[in-house]
Scaffold this motif. Structure first.
Motif, PDB file in Angstrom:
ATOM      1  N   VAL A   1       0.861  -1.211  -0.027  1.00  0.00           N
ATOM      2  CA  VAL A   1      -0.071  -0.270   0.449  1.00  0.00           C
ATOM      3  C   VAL A   1       1.225   1.328   0.277  1.00  0.00           C
ATOM      4  O   VAL A   1       1.853   1.000   0.752  1.00  0.00           O
ATOM      5  N   PRO A   2       0.202   2.575  -0.108  1.00  0.00           N
ATOM      6  CA  PRO A   2       1.522   3.699  -0.501  1.00  0.00           C
ATOM      7  C   PRO A   2       1.311   4.026   1.638  1.00  0.00           C
ATOM      8  O   PRO A   2       0.646   3.371   2.379  1.00  0.00           O
ATOM      9  N   PHE A   3       2.581   4.171   1.737  1.00  0.00           N
ATOM     10  CA  PHE A   3       3.010   4.900   2.670  1.00  0.00           C
ATOM     11  C   PHE A   3       3.898   5.672   3.108  1.00  0.00           C
ATOM     12  O   PHE A   3       4.458   6.265   1.897  1.00  0.00           O
ATOM     13  N   THR A   4       4.082   7.092   3.485  1.00  0.00           N
ATOM     14  CA  THR A   4       4.675   7.624   3.932  1.00  0.00           C
ATOM     15  C   THR A   4       6.670   6.969   4.543  1.00  0.00           C
ATOM     16  O   THR A   4       6.261   6.368   4.751  1.00  0.00           O
ATOM     17  N   PRO A   5       7.809   7.953   4.654  1.00  0.00           N
ATOM     18  CA  PRO A   5       8.132   7.551   5.410  1.00  0.00           C
ATOM     19  C   PRO A   5       8.289   6.745   6.781  1.00  0.00           C
ATOM     20  O   PRO A   5       8.379   7.765   7.208  1.00  0.00           O
ATOM     21  N   ILE A   6       8.954   5.620   6.416  1.00  0.00           N
ATOM     22  CA  ILE A   6       9.316   4.587   7.562  1.00  0.00           C
ATOM     23  C   ILE A   6      10.686   4.887   8.010  1.00  0.00           C
ATOM     24  O   ILE A   6      11.248   3.850   6.511  1.00  0.00           O
ATOM     25  N   ARG A   7      11.275   4.924   8.820  1.00  0.00           N
ATOM     26  CA  ARG A   7      12.918   4.319   8.813  1.00  0.00           C
ATOM     27  C   ARG A   7      13.254   3.107   9.499  1.00  0.00           C
ATOM     28  O   ARG A   7      12.387   2.562  10.352  1.00  0.00           O
ATOM     29  N   ILE A   8      13.996   2.546   9.024  1.00  0.00           N
ATOM     30  CA  ILE A   8      14.692   1.187   8.904  1.00  0.00           C
ATOM     31  C   ILE A   8      16.160   0.619   8.685  1.00  0.00           C
ATOM     32  O   ILE A   8      16.489   1.671   8.039  1.00  0.00           O
ATOM     33  N   VAL A   9      16.331  -0.036   9.645  1.00  0.00           N
ATOM     34  CA  VAL A   9      17.984   0.231  10.072  1.00  0.00           C
ATOM     35  C   VAL A   9      18.816  -0.508  10.013  1.00  0.00           C
ATOM     36  O   VAL A   9      18.293  -1.992  10.486  1.00  0.00           O
ATOM     37  N   ALA A  10      19.473  -1.229   8.571  1.00  0.00           N
ATOM     38  CA  ALA A  10      20.374  -2.231   8.282  1.00  0.00           C
ATOM     39  C   ALA A  10      21.901  -2.051   8.933  1.00  0.00           C
ATOM     40  O   ALA A  10      22.266  -0.933   9.540  1.00  0.00           O
ATOM     41  N   GLU A  11      22.059  -3.182  10.516  1.00  0.00           N
ATOM     42  CA  GLU A  11      23.791  -3.733  10.397  1.00  0.00           C
ATOM     43  C   GLU A  11      24.125  -4.432   9.919  1.00  0.00           C
ATOM     44  O   GLU A  11      24.102  -5.462   9.996  1.00  0.00           O
ATOM     45  N   LEU A  12      25.544  -4.791   9.353  1.00  0.00           N
ATOM     46  CA  LEU A  12      26.156  -4.791   8.497  1.00  0.00           C
ATOM     47  C   LEU A  12      26.877  -5.656   9.758  1.00  0.00           C
ATOM     48  O   LEU A  12      26.999  -5.835  10.265  1.00  0.00           O
ATOM     49  N   ILE A  13      26.588  -7.148   8.735  1.00  0.00           N
ATOM     50  CA  ILE A  13      26.752  -7.994  10.048  1.00  0.00           C
ATOM     51  C   ILE A  13      28.416  -8.116   9.954  1.00  0.00           C
ATOM     52  O   ILE A  13      28.684  -8.518  11.316  1.00  0.00           O
ATOM     53  N   ASP A  14      29.214  -8.219   9.159  1.00  0.00           N
ATOM     54  CA  ASP A  14      30.331  -8.467   9.147  1.00  0.00           C
ATOM     55  C   ASP A  14      31.359  -6.955  10.089  1.00  0.00           C
ATOM     56  O   ASP A  14      32.546  -7.279  10.601  1.00  0.00           O
ATOM     57  N   THR A  15      30.993  -5.663   9.943  1.00  0.00           N
ATOM     58  CA  THR A  15      31.252  -4.993  10.601  1.00  0.00           C
ATOM     59  C   THR A  15      30.854  -3.593  11.392  1.00  0.00           C
ATOM     60  O   THR A  15      30.823  -3.414  12.576  1.00  0.00           O
ATOM     61  N   GLY A  16      29.026  -4.568  11.951  1.00  0.00           N
ATOM     62  CA  GLY A  16      28.688  -4.006  12.653  1.00  0.00           C
ATOM     63  C   GLY A  16      27.526  -2.664  12.787  1.00  0.00           C
ATOM     64  O   GLY A  16      26.920  -1.845  13.464  1.00  0.00           O
ATOM     65  N   GLN A  17      28.460  -1.719  11.639  1.00  0.00           N
ATOM     66  CA  GLN A  17      28.063  -0.436  11.090  1.00  0.00           C
ATOM     67  C   GLN A  17      26.620  -0.013  10.153  1.00  0.00           C
ATOM     68  O   GLN A  17      25.706  -1.678  10.428  1.00  0.00           O
ATOM     69  N   LEU A  18      25.711   0.877  11.257  1.00  0.00           N
ATOM     70  CA  LEU A  18      24.074   1.098  10.878  1.00  0.00           C
ATOM     71  C   LEU A  18      24.164   2.043   9.731  1.00  0.00           C
ATOM     72  O   LEU A  18      24.657   2.445   9.634  1.00  0.00           O
ATOM     73  N   VAL A  19      23.262   1.655   8.874  1.00  0.00           N
ATOM     74  CA  VAL A  19      22.395   2.077   7.969  1.00  0.00           C
ATOM     75  C   VAL A  19      21.631   2.885   7.941  1.00  0.00           C
ATOM     76  O   VAL A  19      20.071   1.520   7.520  1.00  0.00           O
ATOM     77  N   PRO A  20      20.784   3.459   7.974  1.00  0.00           N
ATOM     78  CA  PRO A  20      19.357   3.868   8.158  1.00  0.00           C
ATOM     79  C   PRO A  20      18.809   3.991   6.922  1.00  0.00           C
ATOM     80  O   PRO A  20      19.652   4.654   6.274  1.00  0.00           O
ATOM     81  N   PHE A  21      17.639   3.773   6.311  1.00  0.00           N
ATOM     82  CA  PHE A  21      16.697   3.708   5.522  1.00  0.00           C
ATOM     83  C   PHE A  21      15.628   4.491   5.761  1.00  0.00           C
ATOM     84  O   PHE A  21      14.989   4.090   6.634  1.00  0.00           O
ATOM     85  N   ASP A  22      14.954   5.155   4.910  1.00  0.00           N
ATOM     86  CA  ASP A  22      13.527   5.565   4.481  1.00  0.00           C
ATOM     87  C   ASP A  22      13.239   5.530   3.625  1.00  0.00           C
ATOM     88  O   ASP A  22      13.034   5.975   2.540  1.00  0.00           O
ATOM     89  N   PHE A  23      12.302   4.233   3.914  1.00  0.00           N
ATOM     90  CA  PHE A  23      11.547   3.284   2.731  1.00  0.00           C
ATOM     91  C   PHE A  23      10.260   4.767   2.705  1.00  0.00           C
ATOM     92  O   PHE A  23       9.329   5.069   3.260  1.00  0.00           O
ATOM     93  N   VAL A  24       9.531   4.823   1.549  1.00  0.00           N
ATOM     94  CA  VAL A  24       8.505   5.602   1.356  1.00  0.00           C
ATOM     95  C   VAL A  24       8.083   4.951  -0.248  1.00  0.00           C
ATOM     96  O   VAL A  24       8.552   4.456  -1.331  1.00  0.00           O
ATOM     97  N   ALA A  25       6.296   4.945  -0.287  1.00  0.00           N
ATOM     98  CA  ALA A  25       6.377   4.673  -0.942  1.00  0.00           C
ATOM     99  C   ALA A  25       4.750   4.759  -1.455  1.00  0.00           C
ATOM    100  O   ALA A  25       4.050   5.459  -0.834  1.00  0.00           O
ATOM    101  N   SER A  26       4.502   4.537  -3.311  1.00  0.00           N
ATOM    102  CA  SER A  26       3.640   5.302  -3.616  1.00  0.00           C
ATOM    103  C   SER A  26       3.485   5.135  -5.378  1.00  0.00           C
ATOM    104  O   SER A  26       4.044   4.226  -5.465  1.00  0.00           O
TER     105      SER A  26
END
Length: 342
Positions: free
Chosen positions: A164-189
């Motif tokens: 469905v369409p949705f406004t930005p949702i924050r999703i955080v990905a954690e790289l397994i090898d280094t533990g670095q956090l990468v934030p994403f803003d998913f938005v659908a239309s």
């Protein structure tokens, strides 16, 4: 047909027309209908205590019977993904046209580099999009994310389909090898299918090393004891226009109280004039003024304290009152003047 039969048919026809005339007249009389005009026996009463339940949509909650009976209405506590979908529906409600994202190259690949700002990921409703990271990652998703999107991760690639369409949702990905956090803003239309998104990240350790190297490049090199001594002498004896600063050398405070026993056996006034520092080394300039009527030698081997180096501007000074009765001694130590004097 005989005359008798003709006479019989005419009255019969008139009689039939007479019966249909009232029906035609009644058909022209329209009456407005309402629930008040319905007979009581046709109205089905709702059992006492039973509440009418409305259809439930995404992001809504059914109020319990006690709140409905008391007439209380409170906003439902929505999860993040539900709130985003509900906000998107409010934005598009009543709009005649949905603004679409500019179409990207069909076979091309969109690339993004994560530095600090969250990576924005545009999704088209009902169309799967691939997101590739430089390493396998674990996703931190809202608990109700499956109500608005289908997300699967295989290796370094994440497959996302907005339901469905949705406004930005924050999703955080954690790289397994280094533990670095990468934030994403998913938005659908609504929109066309979007190409694969490749996300590169800066290695935090490499970035820290580069920053450290840059800082070292920007930082002036430390002066050695010879350069430090020359700097102190220039500040005392050189003309002001020639008393330039030395990179990496800074002046620090020092007490200017007389130190009468700084040089053992010397009949002279000894007063610190200034102190400078570069790296781990300190240099202190001390003024030496002869009080005797005879010229004297400056015995540097008799200097009291723990010094790395000691240098005299002049090895011999004249009698008291002469133009040459004063000189300076430069004492170098790995601590401040007061600490090395003890």
């Amino acid at each position: 047909m005989s005359k008798t039969k003709k006479h019989w048919a005419a009255p019969a026809l008139l009689a039939a027309l007479g019966m249909m005339l009232p029906l035609a007249v009644g058909a022209q009389q329209l009456k407005e209908l309402s629930l008040n005009s319905v007979p009581p026996d046709l109205v089905q009463a709702q059992p006492a205590g039973e509440q009418r339940t409305a259809s439930v949509d995404l992001g809504e909650e059914i109020q319990n019977s006690e709140q409905a009976a008391a007439g209380q209405a409170r906003p439902a506590s929505l999860a993040p993904a539900q709130r985003a979908a509900q906000a998107a529906r409010r934005q598009t409600a009543g709009a005649g046209e949905v603004r679409r994202v500019a179409r990207l190259g069909g076979a091309g690949v969109e690339r993004a580099v994560f530095q600090r700002e969250p990576v924005r990921v545009q999704l088209s409703v009902g169309k799967e999009r691939l997101i590739t990271l430089p390493a396998p990652a674990a996703l931190n998703l809202p608990t109700d994310m499956d109500q608005v999107a289908r997300i699967e991760t295989i290796g370094t690639t994440t497959y996302v389909t907005a339901l469905v369409p949705f406004t930005p949702i924050r999703i955080v990905a954690e790289l397994i090898d280094t533990g670095q956090l990468v934030p994403f803003d998913f938005v659908a239309s609504p929109g066309d299918k979007l190409p694969e998104l490749e996300v590169s990240v800066l290695d935090p350790q490499a970035g820290a090393a580069a920053a450290s190297d840059d800082a070292k490049k920007d930082e002036a090199p430390s002066a050695d004891m010879v350069q430090l001594t020359r700097h102190a002498a220039r500040q005392l004896y050189a003309p002001r226009r020639l008393a330039w600063a030395t990179p990496g050398v800074n002046q620090v405070a020092v007490a200017t109280d007389p130190v009468p026993r700084l040089i053992r056996g010397l009949n002279a006034d000894m007063v610190p004039l200034g102190q400078w520092k570069s790296g781990p080394l300190y240099v202190t300039a001390v003024r030496i003024t002869n009080r005797s009527s005879l010229p004297i030698e400056i015995p540097l081997e008799q200097v009291r304290g723990r010094w790395v180096a000691a240098t005299a501007q002049h090895g011999r000074i004249g009698a008291a009152g002469s133009d040459t009765d004063t000189t300076a001694v430069y004492l170098v130590c790995d601590r401040s003047f007061e600490s090395c004097l003890q």
